[in-house]
Design an enzyme around this catalytic site. Structure first.
Site, short mmCIF file in Angstrom:
data_model
loop_
_atom_site.label_atom_id
_atom_site.label_comp_id
_atom_site.label_asym_id
_atom_site.label_seq_id
_atom_site.Cartn_x
_atom_site.Cartn_y
_atom_site.Cartn_z
N LYS A 284 0.72 -1.24 -0.23
CA LYS A 284 -0.07 -0.09 0.22
C LYS A 284 0.86 1.10 0.04
CE LYS A 284 -4.03 -1.87 2.70
NZ LYS A 284 -4.92 -1.44 1.39
N ASP A 354 -2.97 -7.41 -1.94
CA ASP A 354 -3.54 -6.71 -1.04
C ASP A 354 -5.13 -6.99 -0.84
OD1 ASP A 354 -3.92 -4.43 0.81
OD2 ASP A 354 -4.00 -3.16 -0.64
N ARG A 358 -10.37 -11.46 1.62
CA ARG A 358 -11.13 -12.57 1.28
C ARG A 358 -10.29 -13.91 1.12
NH1 ARG A 358 -11.60 -9.13 -4.48
NH2 ARG A 358 -11.12 -7.46 -2.84
N1 BES Z 1 -8.23 -3.82 4.09
C1 BES Z 1 -8.32 -3.31 3.18
C2 BES Z 1 -9.67 -2.42 2.63
C3 BES Z 1 -9.67 -1.21 3.24
C4 BES Z 1 -9.47 0.01 2.77
C5 BES Z 1 -10.31 -1.06 4.47
C6 BES Z 1 -9.49 1.13 3.21
C7 BES Z 1 -10.35 0.40 5.03
C8 BES Z 1 -10.01 1.36 4.48
C9 BES Z 1 -8.28 -4.42 2.18
O1 BES Z 1 -7.55 -5.71 2.29
C10 BES Z 1 -7.82 -4.06 0.87
O2 BES Z 1 -6.72 -3.58 0.73
N2 BES Z 1 -8.43 -4.03 -0.44
C11 BES Z 1 -8.01 -3.57 -1.65
C12 BES Z 1 -8.73 -4.57 -2.97
C13 BES Z 1 -8.01 -4.41 -3.93
C14 BES Z 1 -6.48 -4.66 -3.96
C15 BES Z 1 -8.84 -5.19 -5.03
C16 BES Z 1 -8.62 -2.03 -1.95
O3 BES Z 1 -9.76 -2.00 -1.22
O4 BES Z 1 -7.97 -1.59 -2.38
ZN ZN Z 2 -7.18 -5.84 4.35
MN MN Z 3 -5.66 -5.37 1.85
#
Ligand code: BES
Ligand code: ZN
Ligand code: MN
Length: 501
Positions: A284, A354, A358
């Protein structure tokens, strides 16, 4: 705890407290209790109104000291705003304004809030909301501050006993208070866990917290370690832990309140427990990455809900499953393109490390089906896309089951812990196609990110009554007052209480 609650059937002018709080509407003027105080004090309330000191404006509080004919030492006049706009939020604000404004010297506060009527809300719901608002106003996450800093904050927070005047609604108000306290205890636990940093709140820490809950509240708790998780075939869950030195945990909690013998037809709650989400190799960006300590708020909501129901003892069986681990990059971390095998046997191409939530949830969803659950609800800070879609107002609700979705939405409305339904249609499934595995872990098109995440989970709950709550936007708040919210503990508890009733 610095705040306690009870009820009294007394009236505002005769109740004896450091302060008695009564409401004034902007349009309707004095509430019944305000009128009684006015009569007893020969016009002290109307004098405050006619002088312009109290116009009934939302958020305002005027304190009258020692009015004649009133048993309490002070009267707080609380502005409630226009009666037509007086909703749940305004009610909660009025309660916290009362606590802030009634006087720092007030230890015992009687409050005539049962007559602060919100359209469509019973006295029990308003009693719950009173506890929620009052408890939120004194909540602090300071266990990692120095002793001096904690002491200084303690000195500023007076211990208080709040007496809710029942106004002839004893039973409903008492039930509401009891539920409100239990839910607040659950919410506070979820907030505390959410706010603890990743170096303290590790997978093993969550497991220890679950065990402690089990000991204190008579819940059955089982904690599986890496070897046992591997033996179950949870290759998808374990792939997320590859980059971390913190060992993963699979936490299983059971609350046995069902009428029949055995653990029949439990409701299953499955909570995402990523104790820190760096993104892994699909790292990230650095800005605000600290906030990814909240990525275990689904797990925290499960533990918080168990805390609440353990206290309320509804006649229902509930099983909680929490897959807990860290998502970090390292030489041994899972790489984009890696293919892993889930417990269900389905293989997954990890196109983005990331999208890890899931990957841990799918194995937990497969696992929980051994309990033959009556319904499965998973709770996860799953997608940033859900924050884009719904902000921090509503949790995202996904379910192919209309009846279950409606049940959850009703609980959301009733508890004020709201949700908004989004689709999980077949049409989105094709985005998850992979050339090399049974599915990819992210959507091909890169749009509808929350929906494709839900669609991914749906592949692991065929022929089950299942719903998914995406709480990425609602489980915590950013900005100056940053912190976990404890949501959706009120929604989940309400859902279980209604099912048990
Ligand atoms: N934990 C994150 C989602 C998240 C983002 C929670 C911001 C709270 C605030 C999750 O694991 C994630 O990183 N999701 C990605 C998915 C993508 C790579 C398809 C996302 O939302 O960017
Ligand atoms: Zn996450
Ligand atoms: Mn993530």
């Amino acid at each position: 705890m610095s705040i306690e609650f009870n009820t009294k059937a007394e009236s505002a002018e005769t109740v004896k407290a450091d302060c008695v709080a009564v409401g004034v509407f902007e349009d309707l003027g004095l509430t019944a209790s305000a009128k009684r105080i006015d009569r007893a004090s020969r016009g002290a309330v109307r004098a405050a109104v006619s002088s312009g000191d109290m116009k009934g404006k939302r958020g305002t509080v005027v304190v009258l000291r020692a009015p004649a004919g009133v048993a309490s030492a002070r009267v707080a006049l609380v502005g409630l705003g226009a009666s037509g706009d007086f909703n749940e939020k305004a009610y909660a604000e009025a309660v916290s304004a009362t606590l802030r404004g009634c006087g720092a010297g007030v230890t015992t506060l009687a409050i005539a809030a049962t007559e602060w009527k919100v359209a469509g809300r019973g006295a029990d719901t308003l009693a719950r909301a009173l506890v929620a608002s009052a408890r939120a106003s004194v909540f602090r996450s300071d266990e990692l501050k120095s002793k001096q800093a904690r002491g200084a904050a303690d000195a500023q927070t007076p211990r208080r006993r709040i007496t809710l005047l029942t106004g002839g609604r004893e039973r409903a108000v008492e039930d509401g208070l009891r539920q409100g306290k239990a839910i607040a205890n659950g919410v506070d636990l979820a907030k505390r866990l959410g706010n603890l940093p990743g170096n303290v709140c590790t997978p093993d820490f969550l497991a220890a917290e679950a065990r402690r809950l089990g000991r204190e509240w008579g819940l059955k708790v089982q904690v599986l370690d890496r070897r046992q998780i591997a033996a179950l075939g949870m290759g998808s869950f374990l792939s997320v832990t590859n980059g971390s030195v913190q060992p993963p945990r699979l936490i299983v909690l059971r609350y046995e309140g069902g009428a029949r013998a055995g653990f029949a037809d439990p409701v299953a709650l499955v909570g995402k427990g990523i104790t820190f989400d760096s993104g892994g190799i699909s790292l990230k960006p650095g800005a605000a990455m600290d906030e990814m300590k909240y990525d275990m708020c689904g797990a925290a909501a499960v533990l918080g809900t168990f805390r609440a129901i353990a206290e309320l003892k509804p006649r229902i069986n509930v099983v909680g499953v929490v897959p807990a681990c860290e998502n970090l990059p390292s030489g041994s971390a899972t790489k984009p393109g890696d293919i892993v095998t889930s417990m269900s046997g389905q293989t997954i191409e990890v196109l983005n490390t990331d999208a890890e939530g899931r990957l841990i949830l799918c194995d937990a969803l497969t696992y929980v089906q051994r309990y033959k659950p009556a319904a499965i609800v998973d709770i996860a800070t799953l997608t940033g896309a859900c924050v884009v879609a719904l902000g921090n107002v509503h949790s995202g609700l996904f379910s192919p089951d209309d009846a279950l979705a409606e049940e959850l939405l009703a609980a959301a409305r009733h508890s004020g812990d709201t949700a908004w339904r989004l689709p999980v249609d077949e049409e989105y499934q094709e985005q998850l196609k992979s050339n090399f595995a049974d599915m990819a872990n992210i959507g091909l098109a890169g749009n509808a990110g929350s929906v494709t995440a839900a669609c991914f989970l749906a592949r692991f709950v065929k022929d089950q009554r299942w719903a998914h709550l995406d709480i990425a936007g609602t489980a915590w708040r950013g900005g100056a007052a940053k912190g976990a919210t404890g949501r959706p503990v009120p929604l989940l508890t309400d859902f279980l209480l209604r099912r048990a009733a």
